[in-house]
Design a protein around this motif. Structure first.
Motif, PDB file in Angstrom:
ATOM      1  N   LYS A  71       0.771  -1.086  -0.008  1.00  0.00           N
ATOM      2  CA  LYS A  71       0.048  -0.008   0.037  1.00  0.00           C
ATOM      3  C   LYS A  71       0.878   1.241   0.000  1.00  0.00           C
ATOM      4  O   LYS A  71       0.655   2.106  -0.840  1.00  0.00           O
ATOM      5  N   GLY A  72       1.780   1.313   1.096  1.00  0.00           N
ATOM      6  CA  GLY A  72       2.761   2.362   0.887  1.00  0.00           C
ATOM      7  C   GLY A  72       3.454   2.612  -0.400  1.00  0.00           C
ATOM      8  O   GLY A  72       3.644   3.810  -0.723  1.00  0.00           O
ATOM      9  N   LEU A  73       3.872   1.626  -0.803  1.00  0.00           N
ATOM     10  CA  LEU A  73       4.884   1.792  -2.136  1.00  0.00           C
ATOM     11  C   LEU A  73       3.949   2.347  -3.265  1.00  0.00           C
ATOM     12  O   LEU A  73       4.263   3.025  -3.957  1.00  0.00           O
ATOM     13  N   ILE A  74       2.880   1.505  -3.387  1.00  0.00           N
ATOM     14  CA  ILE A  74       1.861   2.070  -4.455  1.00  0.00           C
ATOM     15  C   ILE A  74       1.519   3.609  -4.286  1.00  0.00           C
ATOM     16  O   ILE A  74       1.764   4.456  -5.106  1.00  0.00           O
ATOM     17  N   ASP A 109       2.333   9.248  -5.469  1.00  0.00           N
ATOM     18  CA  ASP A 109       2.377  10.605  -4.941  1.00  0.00           C
ATOM     19  C   ASP A 109       3.766  11.331  -5.407  1.00  0.00           C
ATOM     20  O   ASP A 109       3.621  12.473  -6.113  1.00  0.00           O
ATOM     21  N   VAL A 110       4.806  10.638  -5.376  1.00  0.00           N
ATOM     22  CA  VAL A 110       5.998  11.475  -6.182  1.00  0.00           C
ATOM     23  C   VAL A 110       5.811  11.655  -7.647  1.00  0.00           C
ATOM     24  O   VAL A 110       6.080  12.366  -8.179  1.00  0.00           O
ATOM     25  N   GLY A 111       5.373  10.569  -8.251  1.00  0.00           N
ATOM     26  CA  GLY A 111       5.184  10.547  -9.759  1.00  0.00           C
ATOM     27  C   GLY A 111       4.411  11.891 -10.143  1.00  0.00           C
ATOM     28  O   GLY A 111       4.663  12.686 -10.997  1.00  0.00           O
ATOM     29  N   ILE A 112       3.065  11.855  -9.524  1.00  0.00           N
ATOM     30  CA  ILE A 112       2.223  12.918  -9.865  1.00  0.00           C
ATOM     31  C   ILE A 112       2.704  14.534  -9.539  1.00  0.00           C
ATOM     32  O   ILE A 112       2.698  15.498 -10.133  1.00  0.00           O
ATOM     33  N   ALA A 113       3.178  14.413  -8.289  1.00  0.00           N
ATOM     34  CA  ALA A 113       3.881  15.868  -7.708  1.00  0.00           C
ATOM     35  C   ALA A 113       4.972  16.271  -8.604  1.00  0.00           C
ATOM     36  O   ALA A 113       5.165  17.297  -9.016  1.00  0.00           O
ATOM     37  N   PHE A 114       5.724  15.240  -9.052  1.00  0.00           N
ATOM     38  CA  PHE A 114       6.886  15.802  -9.885  1.00  0.00           C
ATOM     39  C   PHE A 114       6.107  16.405 -11.318  1.00  0.00           C
ATOM     40  O   PHE A 114       6.676  17.188 -11.935  1.00  0.00           O
ATOM     41  N   LEU A 117       8.770   6.713   2.645  1.00  0.00           N
ATOM     42  CA  LEU A 117       8.895   6.189   1.350  1.00  0.00           C
ATOM     43  C   LEU A 117       9.202   7.323   0.490  1.00  0.00           C
ATOM     44  O   LEU A 117      10.140   7.589  -0.511  1.00  0.00           O
ATOM     45  N   ASP A 118       8.713   8.583   0.470  1.00  0.00           N
ATOM     46  CA  ASP A 118       8.891   9.778  -0.211  1.00  0.00           C
ATOM     47  C   ASP A 118      10.102  10.386  -0.079  1.00  0.00           C
ATOM     48  O   ASP A 118      10.664  10.645  -1.145  1.00  0.00           O
ATOM     49  N   ASP A 119      10.874  10.447   1.025  1.00  0.00           N
ATOM     50  CA  ASP A 119      11.977  11.102   1.171  1.00  0.00           C
ATOM     51  C   ASP A 119      13.098  10.081   0.058  1.00  0.00           C
ATOM     52  O   ASP A 119      13.765  10.562  -0.360  1.00  0.00           O
TER      53      ASP A 119
END
Lengths: 154, 396
Positions: B95-98, B103-108, B164-166
Motif C-alpha cells: 500500500k505504502g509503495l503504490i 504521489d512522487v510521480g504526480i507531484a513531480f 518512502l517519499d523521502d
C-alpha cells in the motif's frame, strides 16, 4: 579490592555467569501486548524480546529508559523523519512489544573477557548486555551484577 | 577577507534568535522551522540591513555561514537517513509503495508542468518537479495527534508514505539532476548504488568481526567522517551532496550503534548546524524578488498542493481506501518543509538556478512552506473525521 577488580576483568564471561539468573531472565515474545510488557517492567528494569514464545533468540530489548520516553507526553522534535516519532502509547500507534523495542543490540559472547564487555558497555552507554551463544541468549551481564561480584556477594 | 569577529557575532545572534522564534512558533502549534526562517529574514540584509544599516548574514560579506549552513543540510539528511533506516523499507508494504509512487510521480509531473507554463528550460522544469515531490509530514503528524487519529489507517499510511517519499524523492533527484549524458549518468548512478550495496554488505559482515582495539568515540567520529566522505563521493560522481549523506545515513542505520550516533547527531545538528541552515535560508530571502514573482506564485503554490493531493489520493484509492480517507491522505501529505527547502538550495548550489531566478524559486519555496503548513491542519480537520475509537479501547 583493586586487585580483585583486575582479576574480574581478566575472567571469561562464561565463568562468572549465574546459572540461576539464566532461568530467571526477563524475556517476552515480540508480539506480546504493551500491557504484558508493562506488567513485566513493573518488577524488572528491562526485558529481552524474543522472536516467539519458548524461543531464546533475542531480537530486541526494552529498558526502563525507553519506557520513560514512551510514558511521557508525546512531543514532536523540530525535524521529523521516519516513522518512529509516530510511535506512541498515548496515541494508540504502539500496541505490541515489537513497536517499542530497540531492535539493534550490542551483545557479548560467553568467551569474551569481562573487561572487554564492560568497556563495550561504557562505550555504548549501556548498563546491561545480553550474553549470546550462537543465536540464543544464555544470560546477561549488568552493572549491578558486576558490583555484587566485586563485593563478594556472588 | 575572513572576518572572525563578524562571524562570531552572526553565529551568536542567529542561534539565539532562531531558538527563541522557533520556540514561539512551537508554542503557537506551528512548525519551529518557520520561526527559524523568520529569524533569518529579520537578521538578514533586507530587514536589519535596510532598517538599521546593520549588515550581517549578507551573502556578499561573509560566506562562512553559508558553509556552515551546507554542513547543516548534509547532517540533516544524514540524520534523516539514519532515523528512517533500511528496516522501514522492508515493513512499508504494498500500500505504502503504490501510494508513494503515485504521489512522487504526480507531484513531480505537476512541477514539470508549472515550469512549462513559465516557459522554463527542461532542466529547470525538472528542478521544480523535484521541489514539488518532497514532503515533510511533521505538521500532519502533529494534527493527527491532536485529532487522536494517528493509529487509524489514514495515519498509518501517511507515516509510511512520508518515509518512502523521502527515499524516492532523493533517488529521483539524483537521477534527474546529474550532469552529463544519459548513459554516463546512468553509469554513475549505478556505480554509486554498487558502492552502496558493497558497503552495506561489508557493514553486515563487520558486525560479526571482533575488534579488540578501543579508540574512544571511534564510532561517532567515523560515522561523521563516513557521512562527509560518502557525500563527497556522491558529488564527484555528479550527484548531489544530500544524496550521498542520505544514503550514508541509510547505511549506518544497520549497525547496532545507530541509537548512539543519532543522539550525538541530534545534539550537534539541532543545536548548531541545522538551525543555521534555516536562518541562512531566511537571510537569503530576497524581498525584491517578490515583485517579479506574480505569475510564478500563482501557479507554483496551488499546483504544488494539488499535485500531492491528487497523487496521494489516487494512490490511496487504488490500494482500497474509500474516497474520504483517500482525500485525507492526500491532504495530509500536502505540507512541505525541510526537504523542499533543502532541494531548492541544493539546486542553487549545483548552479541549476542562478541570479534572479534563484531568488524567485527560493522565495516561492519559502512561501510554499509557510502557506502549506498553515492550511494543512485546517484542511485536514475539514476533510477527515476519524472513526470512533473502538479498536483502541480493546488495547488500552
Amino acid at each position: 579490592m583493586e586487585l580483585k577488580l583486575k582479576e574480574i576483568h581478566d575472567k571469561k564471561i562464561r565463568d562468572i555467569l549465574d546459572e540461576r539468573a539464566k532461568i530467571n531472565l526477563p524475556v517476552i515474545e515480540k508480539d506480546a501486548s504493551i500491557q504484558s510488557l508493562l506488567s513485566i517492567l513493573a518488577a524488572r528494569d528491562h526485558v529481552w524480546a524474543v522472536d516467539k514464545k519458548g524461543s531464546r533468540k533475542v531480537v530486541g530489548v526494552v529498558t526502563e529508559k525507553d519506557m520513560l520516553r514512551l510514558l511521557a507526553p508525546a512531543r514532536l522534535p523540530k525535524y521529523v523523519f521516519g516513522k518512529k516519532y509516530g510511535v506512541s502509547i498515548e496515541y494508540g500507534t504502539a500496541t505490541k512489544t515489537e513497536d517499542v523495542m530497540c531492535k539493534q543490540l550490542i551483545t557479548c559472547s560467553p568467551d569474551d573477557n569481562v573487561g572487554d564487555a564492560l568497556q563495550k558497555m561504557v562505550n555504548a552507554g549501556l548498563r546491561r548486555l545480553p550474553v549470546i551463544d550462537g543465536d540464543e541468549i544464555v544470560g546477561e551481564i549488568t552493572a549491578h551484577y558486576i558490583i555484587q561480584i566485586l563485593l563478594g556477594k556472588r | 577577507m575572513f572576518d572572525l569577529k563578524l562571524l562570531l557575532l552572526e553565529l551568536g545572534l542567529a542561534l539565539i534568535l532562531a531558538r527563541l522564534l522557533g520556540y514561539a512558533f512551537d508554542r503557537a502549534k506551528q512548525p519551529a522551522v518557520i520561526g527559524e526562517i523568520l529569524a533569518g529574514i529579520i537578521l538578514g540584509p533586507f530587514v536589519m540591513g535596510n532598517l538599521f544599516g546593520f549588515d550581517i548574514l549578507s551573502p556578499s560579506i561573509n560566506s562562512s555561514v553559508e558553509a556552515i549552513a551546507y554542513i547543516g543540510i548534509v547532517l540533516l539528511l544524514f540524520l534523516s537517513g539514519i532515523e528512517t533506516g533500511i528496516g522501514e523499507l522492508k515493513n512499508s508494504g504494498k500500500k505504502g509503495l503504490i501510494t508513494s509512487a503515485f504521489d512522487v510521480g504526480i507531484a513531480f509531473l505537476f512541477g514539470y508542468i508549472v515550469g512549462g507554463m513559465m516557459g522554463y528550460d527542461f532542466i529547470h522544469r525538472i528542478a521544480i518537479g523535484n521541489i514539488f515531490s518532497a514532503t515533510s509530514v511533521g505538521i500532519t503528524v502533529r494534527t493527527l495527534m491532536e485529532m487522536d487519529a494517528l493509529h487509524t489507517n489514514v495515519g498509518n499510511l501517511i507515516l509510511t508514505v512520508a518515509v518512502l517519499d523521502d527515499i524516492l524523492g532523493i533517488v529521483v533527484l539524483s537521477v534527474t539532476l546529474g550532469k552529463g549524458s544519459v548513459e554516463m549518468l546512468l553509469l554513475k548512478v549505478l556505480i554509486f548504488f554498487a558502492i552502496f550495496i558493497v558497503i552495506l554488505y561489508g557493514l553486515y559482515k563487520f558486525q560479526k568481526a571482533k575488534i579488540k582495539a578501543n579508540i574512544p568515540r571511534f564510532v561517532l567520529t567515523s560515522a561523521l567522517a563516513f557521512c562527509f566522505i560518502f557525500s563527497a563521493l556522491a558529488m564527484s560522481l555528479g550527484l548531489a551532496a544530500i544524496t550521498g549523506s542520505f544514503f550514508a545515513g541509510l547505511l549506518l542505520s544497520v549497525i547496532p550503534q545507530r541509537r548512539r550516533i543519532t543522539e550525538f547527531l541530534h545534539q550537534v545538528g539541532d543545536v548548531f548546524f541545522i538551525p543555521l541552515f534555516f536562518v541562512w535560508v531566511g537571510a537569503s530571502f530576497d524581498f525584491s524578488a517578490i515583485h517579479g514573482l506574480g505569475t510564478l506564485i500563482l501557479y507554483f503554490i496551488p499546483m504544488a498542493l494539488l499535485g500531492k493531493i491528487i497523487g496521494c489520493s489516487i494512490g490511496a484509492k487504488i490500494t482500497g481506501f474509500n474516497n474520504r480517507d483517500a482525500l485525507a491522505v492526500g491532504v495530509g501529505m500536502m505540507p512541505r518543509m525541510e526537504v523542499a527547502l533543502i532541494v531548492a538550495t541544493t539546486e542553487m548550489s549545483m548552479g541549476i538556478f542562478a541570479g534572479a531566478m534563484a531568488h524567485q524559486i527560493l522565495a516561492s519555496t519559502i512561501l510554499l512552506v509557510i502557506i502549506s503548513s498553515l492550511i494543512t491542519p485546517f484542511a485536514l480537520k475539514l476533510v477527515y473525521k476519524p472513526p470512533a475509537k473502538e479498536s483502541n479501547a480493546t488495547n488500552a
